[in-house]
Scaffold this active site. Structure first.
Site: not given
Length: 326
Positions: A60, A129
């Site tokens: 990322e 998450h």
């Protein structure tokens, strides 16, 4: 108007903007060969090729930095994070480079980049998450932050975000991708910074954004059975924030419930509640209520997971407190 799913509306926006402007490209994990983890980029690789729909490694920070550099060089990248939870790894590039470059260059560099992907709780994803990072992004000067709650707004706000010369964070939600709704057949841009009235009402204002809109509309329907007319305000844009739309509603109803699926501490919801309390104190007949997720890491157990988050029942209870009905 044609009916589309949320994911189809996002796909249409990407397709139209890539067709309109060859400087627009999409980059992220599995956006190309796999058609996107949530199928938002379905068909785009076949149509635009591997130079404009780019699969990246699981890095990322790396591919977000590539996007920031590309935007600085004059392209219009759309960076897809598989989830905003993973965007924590790219925080430095977004906050210290994308958000500040235009200011630090004295306006010489534009930063036309979009960061998008699902944000907030889904199902069975546990604590790492299922987090909402709305306040992380909204906290940063130089970023614009939008959170569309309908397919029509997903379409119109993403198009506006791609055309914007500042970095825009688009908050989606995994559980919303299958939601359906009317989307204008003609090309339509939704302006960044304008809220909408999702439901007219006169007795209490319910202010929210993104996925909790569904629970808020359900709560408004339940309150109607009790003779309470609830107005639902969908913020749509978190930075800039359409405070005037919120104030106008509170001036009409004299009561406010703010709903945010993030943790309550220093959240967008708590900020909106503070703005109402500070700037429309004389219009209020009761303290502003805040309905947020419980201040704990998200449990994996599904019953506990649901108990942690805002619900129609919690919103109804908060509205009753604001109306002194319990």
């Amino acid at each position: 108007m044609p009916v589309m799913s949320y994911r189809e509306a996002l796909n249409r926006a990407l397709d139209e903007e890539m067709a309109r402007d060859p400087s627009v490209f999409l980059m992220g994990e599995e956006v190309a060969e796999y058609d996107g983890a949530y199928k938002v980029s379905k068909g785009l690789l076949a149509k635009y090729g591997a130079k404009r729909v780019i699969d990246t490694p699981i890095t990322e920070l790396g591919f977000t930095g590539v996007g920031v550099g590309a935007a600085q060089a004059g392209l219009r990248p759309v960076i897809e994070w598989m989830t905003h939870n993973f965007a924590l790894l790219a925080l430095d590039q977004v906050v210290n480079n994308a958000a500040k470059m235009r200011y630090m260059s004295g306006g010489r560099f534009k930063m036309p980049i979009v960061f998008r992907g699902p944000n907030g709780p889904a199902e069975y994803l546990a604590s790492q998450h299922s987090q909402s990072f709305a306040s992380y992004w909204a906290h940063v000067p130089g970023l614009k932050v939008v959170a569309p709650a309908t397919p029509a707004d997903a379409y119109g706000l993403l198009k506006s975000a791609i055309r914007d010369d500042d970095p825009v964070v688009v908050l989606e939600a995994e559980m919303m991708y299958g939601w359906t709704g009317d989307v204008p057949e003609a090309e339509t841009l939704v302006p960044i910074g304008k809220a909408r009235i999702a439901r007219e009402g006169t007795d209490v204002s319910i202010v929210t954004f993104s996925k909790p809109i569904k629970a808020c509309m359900e709560a408004a329907a339940e309150l109607e059975k009790l003779g309470v007319s609830a107005e639902v305000i969908d913020l749509r844009s978190l930075r800039p924030l359409d405070a005037d739309a919120v104030y106008a509603s509170v001036e009409k109803t004299n009561r406010a419930v703010v709903v945010d699926e993030a943790w309550p501490y220093a959240s967008v919801g708590s900020h909106v509640a503070q703005l109402i309390s500070a700037n429309r104190f004389d219009s209020l007949d009761a303290p502003v209520e805040l309905v947020a997720s419980e201040d704990v890491p998200m449990p994996y157990n599904h019953a506990l997971e649901l108990a942690v988050q805002p619900s129609a029942a919690k919103i109804v209870a908060a509205a009753k407190r604001a109306l002194y009905l319990e």
